[in-house]
Design a protein around this motif. Structure first.
Motif, mmCIF file in Angstrom:
data_model
loop_
_atom_site.group_PDB
_atom_site.id
_atom_site.type_symbol
_atom_site.label_atom_id
_atom_site.label_comp_id
_atom_site.label_asym_id
_atom_site.label_seq_id
_atom_site.Cartn_x
_atom_site.Cartn_y
_atom_site.Cartn_z
ATOM 1 N N LYS A 2 43.605 -2.384 39.245
ATOM 2 C CA LYS A 2 42.994 -1.085 38.940
ATOM 3 C C LYS A 2 41.484 -1.215 39.030
ATOM 4 C CE LYS A 2 46.696 0.631 36.125
ATOM 5 N NZ LYS A 2 47.114 1.287 34.918
ATOM 6 N N ILE A 3 40.883 -0.248 39.711
ATOM 7 C CA ILE A 3 39.424 -0.186 39.764
ATOM 8 C C ILE A 3 38.999 1.196 39.305
ATOM 9 C CG2 ILE A 3 39.133 -1.934 41.551
ATOM 10 C CD1 ILE A 3 38.703 0.309 43.541
ATOM 11 N N ILE A 4 37.780 1.287 38.831
ATOM 12 C CA ILE A 4 37.244 2.537 38.302
ATOM 13 C C ILE A 4 36.250 3.091 39.310
ATOM 14 C CG2 ILE A 4 35.928 3.574 36.417
ATOM 15 C CD1 ILE A 4 36.915 1.046 34.763
ATOM 16 N N ILE A 5 36.388 4.378 39.592
ATOM 17 C CA ILE A 5 35.459 5.073 40.482
ATOM 18 C C ILE A 5 34.600 5.981 39.616
ATOM 19 C CG2 ILE A 5 35.229 6.610 42.465
ATOM 20 C CD1 ILE A 5 36.619 3.915 43.093
ATOM 21 N N LYS A 6 33.307 5.753 39.625
ATOM 22 C CA LYS A 6 32.356 6.553 38.853
ATOM 23 C C LYS A 6 31.632 7.475 39.815
ATOM 24 C CE LYS A 6 29.347 7.830 35.714
ATOM 25 N NZ LYS A 6 29.597 9.078 35.087
ATOM 26 N N VAL A 7 31.839 8.777 39.626
ATOM 27 C CA VAL A 7 31.178 9.770 40.478
ATOM 28 C C VAL A 7 29.832 10.093 39.855
ATOM 29 C CG1 VAL A 7 31.365 12.048 41.536
ATOM 30 C CG2 VAL A 7 33.432 10.726 41.064
ATOM 31 N N LEU A 8 28.772 9.963 40.634
ATOM 32 C CA LEU A 8 27.451 10.313 40.121
ATOM 33 C C LEU A 8 27.456 11.786 39.733
ATOM 34 C CD1 LEU A 8 24.966 8.460 42.482
ATOM 35 C CD2 LEU A 8 25.691 7.841 40.188
ATOM 36 N N ASP A 53 35.711 -0.541 57.169
ATOM 37 C CA ASP A 53 36.657 -1.415 57.854
ATOM 38 C C ASP A 53 37.017 -2.673 57.057
ATOM 39 O OD1 ASP A 53 36.573 0.361 59.990
ATOM 40 O OD2 ASP A 53 34.906 -0.692 60.928
ATOM 41 N N GLN A 54 36.246 -2.983 56.027
ATOM 42 C CA GLN A 54 36.489 -4.191 55.232
ATOM 43 C C GLN A 54 37.622 -3.960 54.229
ATOM 44 O OE1 GLN A 54 35.074 -7.106 55.632
ATOM 45 N NE2 GLN A 54 33.572 -6.479 57.144
ATOM 46 N N THR A 55 38.303 -5.025 53.867
ATOM 47 C CA THR A 55 39.317 -4.925 52.817
ATOM 48 C C THR A 55 38.648 -5.116 51.460
ATOM 49 O OG1 THR A 55 39.793 -7.282 52.830
ATOM 50 C CG2 THR A 55 41.110 -5.881 54.318
ATOM 51 N N ILE A 56 39.362 -4.730 50.438
ATOM 52 C CA ILE A 56 38.840 -4.910 49.079
ATOM 53 C C ILE A 56 38.669 -6.399 48.787
ATOM 54 C CG2 ILE A 56 39.466 -4.614 46.646
ATOM 55 C CD1 ILE A 56 40.553 -1.834 47.497
ATOM 56 N N ALA A 57 39.606 -7.225 49.269
ATOM 57 C CA ALA A 57 39.526 -8.674 49.046
ATOM 58 C C ALA A 57 38.297 -9.302 49.697
ATOM 59 C CB ALA A 57 40.790 -9.344 49.574
ATOM 60 N N SER A 58 37.742 -8.652 50.722
ATOM 61 C CA SER A 58 36.570 -9.224 51.386
ATOM 62 C C SER A 58 35.295 -9.087 50.537
ATOM 63 C CB SER A 58 36.365 -8.589 52.767
ATOM 64 O OG SER A 58 36.043 -7.224 52.641
ATOM 65 N N TYR A 59 35.396 -8.347 49.435
ATOM 66 C CA TYR A 59 34.290 -8.234 48.493
ATOM 67 C C TYR A 59 34.671 -9.014 47.230
ATOM 68 C CZ TYR A 59 32.477 -4.526 51.475
ATOM 69 O OH TYR A 59 31.990 -3.819 52.540
ATOM 70 N N PRO A 60 34.159 -10.244 47.078
ATOM 71 C CA PRO A 60 34.578 -11.085 45.942
ATOM 72 C C PRO A 60 34.233 -10.489 44.578
ATOM 73 C CG PRO A 60 32.865 -12.178 47.245
ATOM 74 C CD PRO A 60 33.203 -10.901 47.944
ATOM 75 N N ASN A 61 33.267 -9.592 44.508
ATOM 76 C CA ASN A 61 32.883 -8.993 43.230
ATOM 77 C C ASN A 61 33.820 -7.878 42.783
ATOM 78 O OD1 ASN A 61 30.683 -10.682 42.929
ATOM 79 N ND2 ASN A 61 29.281 -9.279 43.942
ATOM 80 N N ILE A 62 34.742 -7.447 43.657
ATOM 81 C CA ILE A 62 35.701 -6.413 43.265
ATOM 82 C C ILE A 62 36.933 -7.105 42.715
ATOM 83 C CG2 ILE A 62 37.135 -4.487 44.002
ATOM 84 C CD1 ILE A 62 35.152 -3.886 46.198
ATOM 85 N N LYS A 63 37.158 -6.889 41.434
ATOM 86 C CA LYS A 63 38.342 -7.436 40.777
ATOM 87 C C LYS A 63 38.851 -6.398 39.782
ATOM 88 C CE LYS A 63 34.952 -10.362 38.549
ATOM 89 N NZ LYS A 63 34.043 -10.983 39.420
ATOM 90 N N GLU A 64 39.884 -6.734 39.046
ATOM 91 C CA GLU A 64 40.475 -5.824 38.062
ATOM 92 C C GLU A 64 39.387 -5.232 37.161
ATOM 93 O OE1 GLU A 64 43.545 -3.802 36.159
ATOM 94 O OE2 GLU A 64 43.835 -5.166 37.821
ATOM 95 N N GLY A 65 39.348 -3.896 37.097
ATOM 96 C CA GLY A 65 38.408 -3.212 36.215
ATOM 97 C C GLY A 65 37.013 -3.006 36.777
ATOM 98 N N THR A 66 36.770 -3.426 38.003
ATOM 99 C CA THR A 66 35.450 -3.237 38.620
ATOM 100 C C THR A 66 35.149 -1.745 38.731
ATOM 101 O OG1 THR A 66 35.579 -5.274 39.887
ATOM 102 C CG2 THR A 66 34.069 -3.598 40.716
ATOM 103 N N LYS A 67 33.895 -1.395 38.498
ATOM 104 C CA LYS A 67 33.466 -0.010 38.606
ATOM 105 C C LYS A 67 32.660 0.154 39.892
ATOM 106 C CE LYS A 67 32.280 2.387 34.982
ATOM 107 N NZ LYS A 67 31.543 2.975 33.835
ATOM 108 N N LEU A 68 33.142 1.035 40.769
ATOM 109 C CA LEU A 68 32.421 1.367 41.997
ATOM 110 C C LEU A 68 31.758 2.728 41.805
ATOM 111 C CD1 LEU A 68 35.080 0.402 44.701
ATOM 112 C CD2 LEU A 68 33.192 -0.974 43.840
ATOM 113 N N ILE A 69 30.581 2.860 42.346
ATOM 114 C CA ILE A 69 29.855 4.125 42.271
ATOM 115 C C ILE A 69 30.158 4.939 43.522
ATOM 116 C CG2 ILE A 69 27.577 5.204 42.087
ATOM 117 C CD1 ILE A 69 28.396 3.535 39.621
ATOM 118 N N LEU A 70 30.506 6.200 43.325
ATOM 119 C CA LEU A 70 30.787 7.108 44.439
ATOM 120 C C LEU A 70 29.656 8.113 44.559
ATOM 121 C CD1 LEU A 70 32.614 8.331 46.637
ATOM 122 C CD2 LEU A 70 33.703 9.660 44.833
ATOM 123 N N VAL A 71 28.987 8.088 45.691
ATOM 124 C CA VAL A 71 27.947 9.076 45.998
ATOM 125 C C VAL A 71 28.582 10.103 46.919
ATOM 126 C CG1 VAL A 71 25.680 9.456 47.029
ATOM 127 C CG2 VAL A 71 26.138 7.330 45.793
#
Length: 125
Positions: A2-8, A53-71
């Protein structure tokens, strides 16, 4: 995971994703969950944009509970036209009509002189 998407200037949402999912697939999930077209989304991790084009696994900082910012970017003319066509036609028909409309629109715009465009702008103001 599960990852969290934070909408600005908006709300958060939590999405279930697999490490093999691409960023584009994640954007399509966001489209379904938040009704924000994938073409108008820019996802950021630690202030850096994620590549579709990248997978989520290709970003080592994305793990369970990671918060991504959505612009959310403002839609362009093409997106607005496409969205309007999608209300009445299938996705394939809407795409074809949008392409034809944009081709015709750009051809007509090229036919206009700068004076014509200035007069048009003055009338709109």
């Amino acid at each position: 995971m599960k990852i969290i998407i934070k909408v600005l200037k908006g709300k958060d949402c939590t999405l279930e994703v697999s490490p093999t999912s691409t960023i584009q697939e994640l954007k399509e999930k966001i489209d379904v969950a938040l009704q924000i077209p994938a073409t108008n989304q820019k996802l950021l991790l630690l202030g850096r944009p994620l590549n579709n084009d990248q997978t989520i696994a290709s970003y080592p900082n994305i793990k369970e509970g990671t918060k991504l910012i959505l612009v959310v970017m403002k839609p362009g003319l093409r997106d607005c036209i496409h969205r309007a066509f999608r209300k009445y036609y299938t996705e394939a028909q809407a795409e074809r009509l949008t392409n034809e409309f944009m081709t015709d629109f750009e051809a007509k715009l090229k036919e206009q002189s700068l004076d014509d465009l200035e007069r048009f702008a003055d009338n709109c103001l």
